[in-house]
Scaffold this active site. Sequence first.
Site, mmCIF file in Angstrom:
data_model
loop_
_atom_site.group_PDB
_atom_site.id
_atom_site.type_symbol
_atom_site.label_atom_id
_atom_site.label_comp_id
_atom_site.label_asym_id
_atom_site.label_seq_id
_atom_site.Cartn_x
_atom_site.Cartn_y
_atom_site.Cartn_z
ATOM 1 N N HIS A 118 59.958 28.318 -40.174
ATOM 2 C CA HIS A 118 60.845 27.826 -39.119
ATOM 3 C C HIS A 118 60.146 26.837 -38.189
ATOM 4 C CE1 HIS A 118 59.109 31.285 -36.740
ATOM 5 N NE2 HIS A 118 59.184 30.397 -35.784
ATOM 6 N N ASP A 148 59.543 33.310 -44.474
ATOM 7 C CA ASP A 148 59.318 32.507 -43.265
ATOM 8 C C ASP A 148 57.887 31.991 -43.220
ATOM 9 O OD1 ASP A 148 60.014 31.195 -40.924
ATOM 10 O OD2 ASP A 148 59.419 32.879 -39.646
ATOM 11 N N SER A 224 54.256 31.104 -32.861
ATOM 12 C CA SER A 224 54.715 31.229 -34.248
ATOM 13 C C SER A 224 53.792 30.472 -35.192
ATOM 14 C CB SER A 224 56.138 30.687 -34.386
ATOM 15 O OG SER A 224 57.060 31.508 -33.727
#
Length: 477
Positions: A118, A148, A224
């Site tokens: 993402h 992911d 992230s």
Amino acid sequence: MIKGFVRKIGFTLAVAASILIFVESSLSKQKKILPSSRAQTQLSFAPLVKSAAPAVVNIYTRRVIQTRAQTPLFNDPFFRQFFGEKFEFGGRTRKRVQNSLGSGVIVSNDGLVVTNFHVIDKADEITIVLADRREFEADVVTRDKKTDLAILRIKGRTEKLPYLSLRDSDTLEVGDFVLAIGNPFGVGQTVTSGIVSALARTARGVSDFDFFIQTDAAINPGNSGGALISLDGGLIGINTAIYSRGGGSNGIGFAIPSNMVATVIDSAVKGGVVIRPWVGASGQTVDADIARSLKLPTPSGVLLNSVHPGGPAAVAGLKVGDVIVSIDGKDVPDANSLKFRIATLLVGGQTLIRAIRSGRPFERRVNLIAAPEEPPRDLWLITGSNPYAGAEIANLSPALVEELALKNGSTGVIVLRLKRGSPADRIGLKPGDILIRLNHAKISSVARLKKLLRTDYKAWRIEIRRSGRLLQLLIRG
């Protein structure tokens, strides 16, 4: 009598005094001792951070988005109702640049970087900033939306780069100290510490594999793709999500285990395409009721309710009703664990499955193969004068089920796409619908539906399965 009383008091006082001395002695042993040397006052994570931080990078992405500016007239509800919500007459197309940031980890000295999918999804340009502030462009080697995860390659490097080695995430225990390194809110590289709060944790909506390391090390937006490292400096996870109502850290962060990361890296090295093993079996978590009915000692394991004929599990001798309890010696307490364990293995090998049948444990070696494309997809965009017109359909196979992340064991004909405004769109069909029957005739394949559509029906009784529910439509001809 008085003398005896006095003697008893004296004895009691003596005993009390001895107990007091014992308690004081015990407390003195438990007293905290002041540091006796300078080294004891300098215990720190600093040496660990110095060795690990250079391998953690900042990732900046740039994406050009085209938008259409409408005149204020078409913001009026009357015109929106008359012309439709998607009416765009009178607007000019404008380009807008969208920037986003995240983190990444160098996992090889030749510039291979792992981050979250993402973070780089739909990016037109990717820039990687090293810990020493040097900037490089990067190419995407592998995208894996299901986990992911994404693998990047740094361009233009001229020397070997610092990197982190992966540590076996199965060696982690709840309570172990960990450090999270990333770029929260774009403020720059930041290190936070905490412990492993839980293992095999579910975080819905993050990836197809609900199996995460939970930590209370502060993880915030921008973290992230960053590193979760153990105290020996090994990479044990990729920080990917937080549980938060306000967007900030609440002490509940999730990281993708390094054993899953390793399989995606292996795919990147071998060509970029992630191919996961398929065993041809799936089931449901054993709950208390199932455990009681099967006379199992604890509600743990996976009860097989689907075994693909001719698949590796069937060939090895597994059957519907068997309860899988471990894979390669690692416990499988639920269906998510089974899915994760199989996904971390490599195609071409074998796995040792321990199961229970009729109360008796047994073991089987199962071959790990790529999901087969059988039957072939036979893609077909339906045309003509019928309610299905405008729908693109395909035969479901284990490979397509894996690709679309559907429930294992799904069969039949699936709707992949719809033409906007087509008959199929107007009657309410949606991508993901599985076509079951037409006028009570079973739709077993694309070829079968083609044959059924050659008939001119006065009424169309359509049966579909959507998200596990059976739906029926009746359309007059």
